[in-house]
Design a protein around this motif. Structure first.
Motif, PDB file in Angstrom:
ATOM      1  N   CYS A   3     -95.916  -3.019  76.579  1.00  0.00           N
ATOM      2  CA  CYS A   3     -95.950  -3.051  75.121  1.00  0.00           C
ATOM      3  C   CYS A   3     -95.516  -1.685  74.592  1.00  0.00           C
ATOM      4  N   CYS A   6     -99.031  -0.030  72.461  1.00  0.00           N
ATOM      5  CA  CYS A   6    -100.182   0.486  73.205  1.00  0.00           C
ATOM      6  C   CYS A   6     -99.797   1.062  74.567  1.00  0.00           C
ATOM      7  N   LYS A   7     -98.662   0.672  75.074  1.00  0.00           N
ATOM      8  CA  LYS A   7     -98.136   1.134  76.369  1.00  0.00           C
ATOM      9  C   LYS A   7     -99.116   0.894  77.519  1.00  0.00           C
ATOM     10  N   LYS A   8     -99.980  -0.155  77.375  1.00  0.00           N
ATOM     11  CA  LYS A   8    -100.956  -0.490  78.411  1.00  0.00           C
ATOM     12  C   LYS A   8    -100.725  -1.899  78.959  1.00  0.00           C
ATOM     13  N   ASN A  31    -102.216  -8.570  71.760  1.00  0.00           N
ATOM     14  CA  ASN A  31    -103.128  -7.854  70.859  1.00  0.00           C
ATOM     15  C   ASN A  31    -102.369  -7.048  69.816  1.00  0.00           C
ATOM     16  N   CYS A  32    -101.337  -6.342  70.238  1.00  0.00           N
ATOM     17  CA  CYS A  32    -100.563  -5.538  69.292  1.00  0.00           C
ATOM     18  C   CYS A  32     -99.743  -6.426  68.353  1.00  0.00           C
TER      19      CYS A  32
END
Length: 174
Positions: A3, A6-8, A31-32
Motif C-alpha cells: 500500500c 501505510c506501506k505495511k 483499510n487505507c
C-alpha cells in the motif's frame, strides 16, 4: 505490492484517475482505501466512488438530454411519487417504478446507451418466474402473429393464434 499510504499491508485496490489527460495511479490496502479521500469501500460492492453508476448516469443525463421547459419553471415530475426530473438527473436514481414510464423519453436513451437494450433480459425470480416467462412467450408469439399477418402468411398465423390460445388458457387455469 505494498500500500502506498501505510506501506505495511498488501495493496488490493488499484485506483487510476485521469483528469484532463493527466494520469495518476495509486495502490491501496483495504483499510487505507476506506479512508482514502473521495472513495468509500463497502464489503460486498467494492468501491463506491465519485464514479458510481448513479454519478455516471447523472453525467450522461446532462450530456444527452435537452430538457425543455425546466428553465422556464415548468418542472417535469413523476405522477406517482412526485419526484422531479431534475432530482433524477442530479442523483441518478428514480423514485418509483412509475418514474420509468413518466420520464421514458429521457431515461430510455440513457439506459439504452449504458446497457445496449431498454428491456431487462436478466435473471428471473424462481417463485414468480414461470408466469413471467409464459407472458413473455405469449408476447413474442403475438409479435410473430402480427408479422405473419403482415406477410399474408395466414396458415402460419393460424398456427400461432392457436398456440397463443392454448398458452393463455393454461395461464388462466394455472
Amino acid at each position: 505490492m505494498l500500500c502506498e499510504i501505510c506501506k505495511k499491508n498488501e495493496a488490493t485496490f488499484y485506483i487510476t484517475k485521469i483528469v484532463n489527460g493527466n494520469k495518476q495511479q495509486i495502490s491501496l490496502c483495504e483499510n487505507c482505501a476506506k479512508e482514502f479521500d473521495g472513495f468509500n469501500v463497502s464489503g460486498e460492492i467494492g468501491i463506491i466512488s465519485p464514479f458510481s453508476l448513479q454519478n455516471i448516469l447523472s453525467g450522461l443525463m446532462d450530456y444527452m438530454s435537452e430538457t425543455p421547459n425546466i428553465s422556464k419553471g415548468l418542472e417535469i415530475k413523476c405522477k406517482n411519487c412526485g419526484m422531479p426530473l431534475a432530482k433524477f438527473k442530479k442523483k441518478g436514481l428514480l423514485g418509483c417504478s412509475e418514474c420509468y414510464k413518466n420520464f421514458s423519453s429521457t431515461v430510455n436513451p440513457v439506459i439504452y446507451r449504458v446497457q445496449g437494450k431498454v428491456e431487462h433480459v436478466g435473471k428471473i425470480p424462481k417463485k414468480c418466474g414461470k408466469g413471467i416467462i409464459e407472458r413473455k412467450r405469449i408476447l413474442n408469439l403475438k409479435e410473430d402473429l402480427q408479422k405473419a399477418i403482415a406477410l399474408e402468411n395466414y396458415e402460419e398465423a393460424a398456427l400461432i393464434r392457436d398456440k397463443i390460445r392454448v398458452m393463455e388458457n393454461n395461464e388462466k387455469e394455472g
